[in-house]
Design a protein around this motif. Structure first.
Motif, PDB file in Angstrom:
ATOM      1  N   GLY A 159      30.029  48.781  47.391  1.00  0.00           N
ATOM      2  CA  GLY A 159      31.236  48.081  47.809  1.00  0.00           C
ATOM      3  C   GLY A 159      31.057  47.360  49.134  1.00  0.00           C
ATOM      4  O   GLY A 159      31.454  46.198  49.293  1.00  0.00           O
ATOM      5  N   GLN A 208      32.682  51.757  37.499  1.00  0.00           N
ATOM      6  CA  GLN A 208      33.361  50.516  37.864  1.00  0.00           C
ATOM      7  C   GLN A 208      33.736  50.608  39.333  1.00  0.00           C
ATOM      8  O   GLN A 208      34.493  51.492  39.745  1.00  0.00           O
ATOM      9  CB  GLN A 208      34.581  50.297  36.973  1.00  0.00           C
ATOM     10  CG  GLN A 208      34.192  50.062  35.510  1.00  0.00           C
ATOM     11  CD  GLN A 208      35.391  49.920  34.593  1.00  0.00           C
ATOM     12  OE1 GLN A 208      35.970  50.918  34.157  1.00  0.00           O
ATOM     13  NE2 GLN A 208      35.759  48.690  34.298  1.00  0.00           N
ATOM     14  N   TYR A 242      30.895  37.741  38.652  1.00  0.00           N
ATOM     15  CA  TYR A 242      30.640  38.982  37.924  1.00  0.00           C
ATOM     16  C   TYR A 242      29.363  39.603  38.490  1.00  0.00           C
ATOM     17  O   TYR A 242      28.387  38.891  38.746  1.00  0.00           O
ATOM     18  CB  TYR A 242      30.475  38.719  36.427  1.00  0.00           C
ATOM     19  CG  TYR A 242      31.706  38.153  35.772  1.00  0.00           C
ATOM     20  CD1 TYR A 242      32.612  38.975  35.111  1.00  0.00           C
ATOM     21  CD2 TYR A 242      31.972  36.786  35.827  1.00  0.00           C
ATOM     22  CE1 TYR A 242      33.751  38.455  34.512  1.00  0.00           C
ATOM     23  CE2 TYR A 242      33.115  36.251  35.228  1.00  0.00           C
ATOM     24  CZ  TYR A 242      34.001  37.091  34.586  1.00  0.00           C
ATOM     25  OH  TYR A 242      35.133  36.578  33.998  1.00  0.00           O
ATOM     26  N   ASP A 286      30.899  42.985  49.861  1.00  0.00           N
ATOM     27  CA  ASP A 286      31.698  42.240  50.834  1.00  0.00           C
ATOM     28  C   ASP A 286      30.825  41.472  51.810  1.00  0.00           C
ATOM     29  O   ASP A 286      31.166  40.350  52.224  1.00  0.00           O
ATOM     30  CB  ASP A 286      32.634  43.190  51.592  1.00  0.00           C
ATOM     31  CG  ASP A 286      33.838  43.604  50.756  1.00  0.00           C
ATOM     32  OD1 ASP A 286      34.048  42.998  49.687  1.00  0.00           O
ATOM     33  OD2 ASP A 286      34.554  44.538  51.162  1.00  0.00           O
ATOM     34  N   ARG A 319      35.040  48.795  43.000  1.00  0.00           N
ATOM     35  CA  ARG A 319      35.799  47.716  43.652  1.00  0.00           C
ATOM     36  C   ARG A 319      35.542  47.785  45.144  1.00  0.00           C
ATOM     37  O   ARG A 319      35.724  48.822  45.780  1.00  0.00           O
ATOM     38  CB  ARG A 319      37.296  47.826  43.364  1.00  0.00           C
ATOM     39  CG  ARG A 319      38.134  46.806  44.137  1.00  0.00           C
ATOM     40  CD  ARG A 319      39.511  46.629  43.533  1.00  0.00           C
ATOM     41  NE  ARG A 319      39.428  45.939  42.246  1.00  0.00           N
ATOM     42  CZ  ARG A 319      40.487  45.647  41.483  1.00  0.00           C
ATOM     43  NH1 ARG A 319      41.702  46.016  41.884  1.00  0.00           N
ATOM     44  NH2 ARG A 319      40.338  45.004  40.343  1.00  0.00           N
ATOM     45  N   SER A 320      35.117  46.665  45.704  1.00  0.00           N
ATOM     46  CA  SER A 320      34.805  46.616  47.131  1.00  0.00           C
ATOM     47  C   SER A 320      36.095  46.633  47.951  1.00  0.00           C
ATOM     48  O   SER A 320      37.185  46.390  47.414  1.00  0.00           O
ATOM     49  CB  SER A 320      34.013  45.347  47.451  1.00  0.00           C
ATOM     50  OG  SER A 320      34.876  44.220  47.488  1.00  0.00           O
ATOM     51  N   GLY A 375      38.120  43.670  47.331  1.00  0.00           N
ATOM     52  CA  GLY A 375      38.596  43.440  45.980  1.00  0.00           C
ATOM     53  C   GLY A 375      37.599  42.851  45.010  1.00  0.00           C
ATOM     54  O   GLY A 375      37.975  42.380  43.935  1.00  0.00           O
ATOM     55  N   ILE A 376      36.312  42.876  45.327  1.00  0.00           N
ATOM     56  CA  ILE A 376      35.285  42.380  44.410  1.00  0.00           C
ATOM     57  C   ILE A 376      34.907  43.494  43.437  1.00  0.00           C
ATOM     58  O   ILE A 376      34.564  44.604  43.855  1.00  0.00           O
ATOM     59  CB  ILE A 376      34.041  41.905  45.174  1.00  0.00           C
ATOM     60  CG1 ILE A 376      34.397  40.744  46.098  1.00  0.00           C
ATOM     61  CG2 ILE A 376      32.929  41.501  44.209  1.00  0.00           C
ATOM     62  CD1 ILE A 376      33.275  40.336  47.027  1.00  0.00           C
ATOM     63  N   ASP A 377      34.973  43.216  42.144  1.00  0.00           N
ATOM     64  CA  ASP A 377      34.655  44.202  41.117  1.00  0.00           C
ATOM     65  C   ASP A 377      33.188  44.116  40.710  1.00  0.00           C
ATOM     66  O   ASP A 377      32.601  43.029  40.666  1.00  0.00           O
ATOM     67  CB  ASP A 377      35.531  43.989  39.883  1.00  0.00           C
ATOM     68  CG  ASP A 377      36.997  44.298  40.164  1.00  0.00           C
ATOM     69  OD1 ASP A 377      37.265  45.262  40.897  1.00  0.00           O
ATOM     70  OD2 ASP A 377      37.864  43.552  39.655  1.00  0.00           O
TER      71      ASP A 377
END
Length: 436
Positions: free
Chosen positions: A219, A25, A206, A223, A27-28, A31-33
């Protein structure tokens, strides 16, 4: 999905079976998952992106706008017109696919590691700065209009559209994401721009990636790819209330064979009884030649070449649907047999032999779905949309095996309802008339 898959990509090897897929999992920095499966054997990455909401976010009176907009995303972006965009993509040996249904807009990308930055920059332009040139709009509008006209001559499509319209009324689920010829013709470039901002936004995003990329690199890529997207899109539609009762609707159509689409209310995917319902339907209607419907309707009586049923959980409604085609003189008998099988399953459930056989099939077939980077990425992003955790890959077969005969009998009695089944029949059926 519309993919132009470069020949080199056909050499991609499958990852191990589902239980062996190591999902990270990510997270950039912004904050992009995303979910990631690293596989460095081949210098290639598959990226699957979903924007939740899809064509159901069409503005009132603008049905078909999001579908038209989706078809234009690869028709030029930034400084590149449609031909220049395609040339740039092909020069990178990359492939992009854009598709939409009522619950999600899908973006699929495949690219070589050595061309990753350039491919991402090009895809970023398609998402952030599509051109929507007038000539491209008219070209894609014409393609969709052709599809609408074609569907109007297809009995199966007619039956499906009629069923949806009767089941869901004014909800977006009740109409085609293509819109109508009139609504499509009325769409302006401003409507298309508004449609883009409604669905392509960060609050419904998503992502899954599989291939030759690290978590840190992914990540940074995320972005760059999604920089400049709106923070929020349009509000999601409300629940789609199911409005159909049991019965038959006949749509006259001049054809020697009638097509029937049938259905009833279903079960949500997050319901604790979903797997019991899944097993039940596999025995009843989705198990190919081993299913009860195929055995009774085709093999024993020769009423059809094929009949099937399936669970259809959507974001705002859940159905059990099916389809059968038969000669005009025999479709009434086929419907009678389907209702009888529905009633028997409702009253008696399934047998222990059927349960063990379908468990063996469902658990054995599951790892076969993980046969390439693109397929794995597609599965992972679908899991996210359904709210499942990464451990679902490991425990999915355990949940199938945990289903008992008592579970199936209980769910069959509660879920199946032969009296609630509604059949929309398109053709010239003999001995059938509309009951509503």
């Amino acid at each position: 999905m519309r993919f132009v898959f470069a020949g080199l990509f056909s050499l991609i090897l499958a990852l191990p079976a589902a239980a062996a897929v190591d999902v990270q999992q990510v997270r950039s920095p912004s904050g992009i998952d995303a979910w990631l499966v690293e596989s460095h054997d081949i210098p290639f990455v598959a990226l699957e992106i979903r924007f939740k909401g899809g064509a159901s976010l069409d503005a009132p009176g603008k049905r078909g706008a999001i579908n038209l907009m989706t078809g234009l995303l690869e028709e030029g972006a930034g400084a590149l017109n449609a031909r220049e965009f395609a040339t740039a993509r092909d020069a990178l040996a990359a492939s992009f696919g854009f598709d939409v249904n009522d619950d999600a807009l899908s973006v699929s990308a495949k690219f070589l590691t050595e061309n990753r930055d350039a491919a991402i920059d090009l895809l970023h332009q398609a998402l952030v700065a599509p051109r929507f040139d007038p000539d491209a709009i008219e070209r894609v509008r014409g393609q969709i209009a052709m599809a609408i006209r074609s569907e109007a001559t297809d009995p199966g499509k007619i039956a499906g559209r009629k069923f949806n319209a009767m089941a869901f009324g004014d909800h977006p689920y009740g109409t085609s994401e293509n819109g109508t010829l009139d609504s499509l013709a009325a769409l302006t470039r401003d409507d298309i721009l508004s449609a883009k901002d409604s669905v392509i936004a960060r609050d419904r995003l998503y992502v899954a990636a599989v291939g030759d990329i690290t978590a840190d690199d992914l990540g940074q890529l995320l972005d760059r790819l999604f920089a400049g997207l709106p923070a929020t899109g349009a509000a999601m539609p409300g629940p789609a209330d199911y409005q159909l009762h049991g019965g038959v609707t006949v749509v006259p159509f001049d054809t020697p064979q009638s097509v029937a689409v049938f259905g009833q209310p279903g079960i949500d995917q997050d319901n604790p009884d979903f797997f019991a319902a899944y097993v039940l339907n596999a025995v009843l209607g989705s198990g190919g030649f081993s299913s009860r419907l195929m055995r009774e309707v085709r093999e024993k009586r020769g009423l059809t070449y094929g009949v099937y049923s399936y669970l259809y959980p959507m974001d705002h409604a859940a159905l059990i649907l099916g389809q059968v085609a038969s000669g005009n003189g025999r479709i009434a008998e086929a419907i009678e047999v389907i209702r009888a099988e529905w009633q028997q399953a409702q009253a008696q459930g399934i047998t222990e032999t059927e349960l063990e056989a379908v468990k063996t099939y469902l658990t054995g077939a599951y790892p076969l779905r993980f046969d390439g980077n693109g397929n794995i990425a597609d599965i992972l992003v679908g899991m996210q949309l359904q709210g499942k955790g990464v451990d679902y890959l490991v425990h999915r077969n355990d949940m199938i095996n945990a289903v008992t005969l008592e579970d199936v009998s209980r769910v069959a009695a509660r879920l199946l309802n032969a009296e609630a089944l509604h059949f929309v029949v398109v053709g010239k059926p003999e001995g059938l008339s509309s009951t509503n």
